[in-house]
Design a protein around this motif. Structure first.
Motif, short mmCIF file in Angstrom:
data_model
loop_
_atom_site.label_atom_id
_atom_site.label_comp_id
_atom_site.label_asym_id
_atom_site.label_seq_id
_atom_site.Cartn_x
_atom_site.Cartn_y
_atom_site.Cartn_z
N ILE A 169 0.74 -1.31 -0.05
CA ILE A 169 -0.11 0.11 -0.05
C ILE A 169 0.93 1.17 0.12
N TRP A 170 1.85 1.12 0.85
CA TRP A 170 2.88 2.29 0.90
C TRP A 170 3.62 2.51 -0.60
N LYS A 171 4.03 1.49 -1.04
CA LYS A 171 4.63 1.45 -2.67
C LYS A 171 3.55 2.19 -3.48
N TYR A 172 2.06 1.58 -3.47
CA TYR A 172 1.64 2.39 -4.58
C TYR A 172 1.03 3.75 -4.31
N LYS A 173 0.63 3.74 -2.89
CA LYS A 173 -0.03 5.22 -2.61
C LYS A 173 1.19 6.20 -2.74
N ARG A 174 2.40 6.09 -2.49
CA ARG A 174 3.66 6.99 -2.76
C ARG A 174 4.24 6.81 -3.81
N ASN A 175 4.05 5.95 -4.73
CA ASN A 175 4.58 5.90 -6.16
C ASN A 175 6.00 5.37 -5.98
N VAL A 176 6.18 4.22 -5.16
CA VAL A 176 7.55 4.07 -4.76
C VAL A 176 8.08 2.82 -6.05
N PRO A 177 9.15 3.13 -6.68
CA PRO A 177 9.16 2.12 -7.86
C PRO A 177 9.97 0.73 -7.34
N VAL A 178 9.54 0.20 -6.46
CA VAL A 178 10.07 -1.15 -5.76
C VAL A 178 8.94 -2.36 -6.35
N SER A 179 9.67 -3.54 -6.42
CA SER A 179 9.14 -4.72 -6.64
C SER A 179 8.06 -4.95 -5.56
N SER A 180 6.67 -5.55 -6.14
CA SER A 180 5.66 -6.00 -5.21
C SER A 180 6.14 -7.31 -4.51
N CYS A 181 6.75 -8.12 -5.47
CA CYS A 181 7.36 -9.54 -5.22
C CYS A 181 8.50 -9.45 -4.14
N SER A 226 16.36 -17.54 -8.39
CA SER A 226 17.33 -16.44 -8.49
C SER A 226 16.95 -15.50 -7.41
N ARG A 227 17.90 -14.62 -7.32
CA ARG A 227 17.98 -13.57 -6.33
C ARG A 227 16.75 -12.58 -6.44
N PHE A 228 16.08 -11.98 -5.66
CA PHE A 228 15.10 -10.97 -6.02
C PHE A 228 15.56 -9.68 -5.93
N GLY A 229 15.28 -9.01 -7.07
CA GLY A 229 15.76 -7.82 -7.10
C GLY A 229 14.61 -6.69 -6.59
N SER A 230 15.13 -5.46 -6.02
CA SER A 230 14.08 -4.73 -5.63
C SER A 230 13.49 -3.70 -6.58
N CYS A 231 14.57 -3.39 -7.59
CA CYS A 231 13.84 -2.28 -8.56
C CYS A 231 14.57 -2.60 -9.99
N SER A 232 14.02 -2.12 -10.90
CA SER A 232 14.25 -2.60 -12.33
C SER A 232 15.28 -2.09 -12.68
N SER A 233 16.12 -0.85 -12.14
CA SER A 233 17.17 -0.11 -12.72
C SER A 233 17.98 0.50 -11.70
N ASP A 234 19.26 0.89 -11.89
CA ASP A 234 19.68 1.74 -10.78
C ASP A 234 18.91 3.35 -10.75
N ALA A 235 18.46 3.62 -11.79
CA ALA A 235 17.61 4.82 -11.66
C ALA A 235 16.53 4.64 -10.95
N THR A 236 15.60 3.54 -11.15
CA THR A 236 14.59 3.55 -10.31
C THR A 236 14.87 3.44 -8.80
N LYS A 237 16.02 2.76 -8.53
CA LYS A 237 16.43 2.54 -6.99
C LYS A 237 16.83 3.81 -6.39
N THR A 238 17.36 4.76 -7.27
CA THR A 238 17.65 6.26 -6.94
C THR A 238 16.35 6.87 -6.53
N ASP A 239 15.26 6.65 -7.25
CA ASP A 239 14.05 7.33 -6.82
C ASP A 239 13.51 6.84 -5.71
#
Length: 276
Positions: A169-181, A226-239
């Motif tokens: 909910i935090w991810k979606y409501k605050r538009n945080v580009p982190v993988s739900s999985c 495989s390992r679970f990544g948090s973000c799709s790119s370095d740019a999205t992690k920076t965000d």
């Protein structure tokens, strides 16, 4: 009775928990999608995965997700596989917007969104699917579901799934580009080491843990995939990282007020955290 931080979080959970019927429209497309892909590419099986299957879906944000086990030889490029699936479905559903969002092909039907995750059976079990960061990754969706369920059963009321839903909910409501999985598996792993689940306490410390590791990739806790990544790119992690910092600050304030029995101020911070 006056609202407390705990009751407010319980109400938030109820509000964003999808009902069984809310995704009937999207799920109604399963047979036609499977038939089309079987005709064009060949399909072993198609089964439901993702947050709705796991019981951690978020109302208005989660989609109906399916993994499609394809026949044939796995191509060198995962994008080639996704493109073939997209083209096959677009030719069948000509008026539907269909896009690629790795690892899925997303079908935007008028009555719901369906995410199709194509993959190939992997030697040793599991499926090879597209890695959001590029290339291939091994996934064991059924085993991951079992892992979350086992941790969830440790805590009265299903703590792992509630914590996962709060993080989403935090991810979606605050538009945080982190993988739900990623958030779901992190929530389960976090609570696997806890003896009890207290919503406002575990919410803060789960967020603080994510901050301390800077959203680092995690090993598959089942030891299979495989390992679970948090973000799709370095740019999205920076965000994502500054938004995580803000979330930790607000959850800490909410917890501090909660422990001081200042329920109004605790709820005020939770509203800021979840953009309510």
């Amino acid at each position: 009775m006056a609202a407390t931080a705990t009751s407010w979080l319980n109400d938030l959970t109820s509000l964003f928990t999808p009902t069984a019927s809310q995704f009937d429209g999207a799920k109604g497309h399963k047979s036609s999608i499977q038939a089309r892909l079987d005709y064009v590419l060949g399909v072993y099986r198609m089964f439901e995965i993702g947050s709705l299957r796991h019981g951690t879906g978020v109302w208005q944000y989660s989609d109906a997700d399916y993994l499609v086990s394809l026949k044939g030889i796995q191509p060198t490029s995962a994008l080639t596989m996704l493109t073939k699936v997209k083209e096959a479905l677009q030719a069948r559903f000509t008026s539907t917007t269909i896009t690629i969002r790795q690892p899925a092909v997303v079908c935007h039907f008028s009555d719901g969104i369906v995410e199709v995750v194509p993959g190939y059976i992997s030697s040793g079990g599991g499926y090879m699917i597209a890695d959001p960061r590029g290339g291939w990754m091994k996934s064991f969706p059924e085993e991951h579901n079992k892992y979350v369920n086992e941790i969830n059963a440790k805590h009265s009321g299903g703590g792992a799934k509630k914590l996962a839903r709060h993080l989403k909910i935090w991810k979606y409501k605050r538009n945080v580009p982190v993988s739900s999985c990623y958030l779901e598996m992190r929530a389960a792993k976090f609570l696997s080491e806890e003896t009890a689940y207290v919503p406002i306490i575990d919410l803060h410390y789960a967020l603080k843990h994510l901050q301390s590791i800077e959203l680092a990739s995690m090993n598959d806790p089942t030891g299979l995939g495989s390992r679970f990544g948090s973000c799709s790119s370095d740019a999205t992690k920076t965000d994502a990282l500054p938004k995580l910092d803000t979330a930790v600050l607000r959850s800490k304030r909410a917890l501090t007020y909660h422990l001081a029995d200042d329920h109004d101020k605790a709820i005020e911070q939770l509203k800021l955290l979840f953009n309510r």
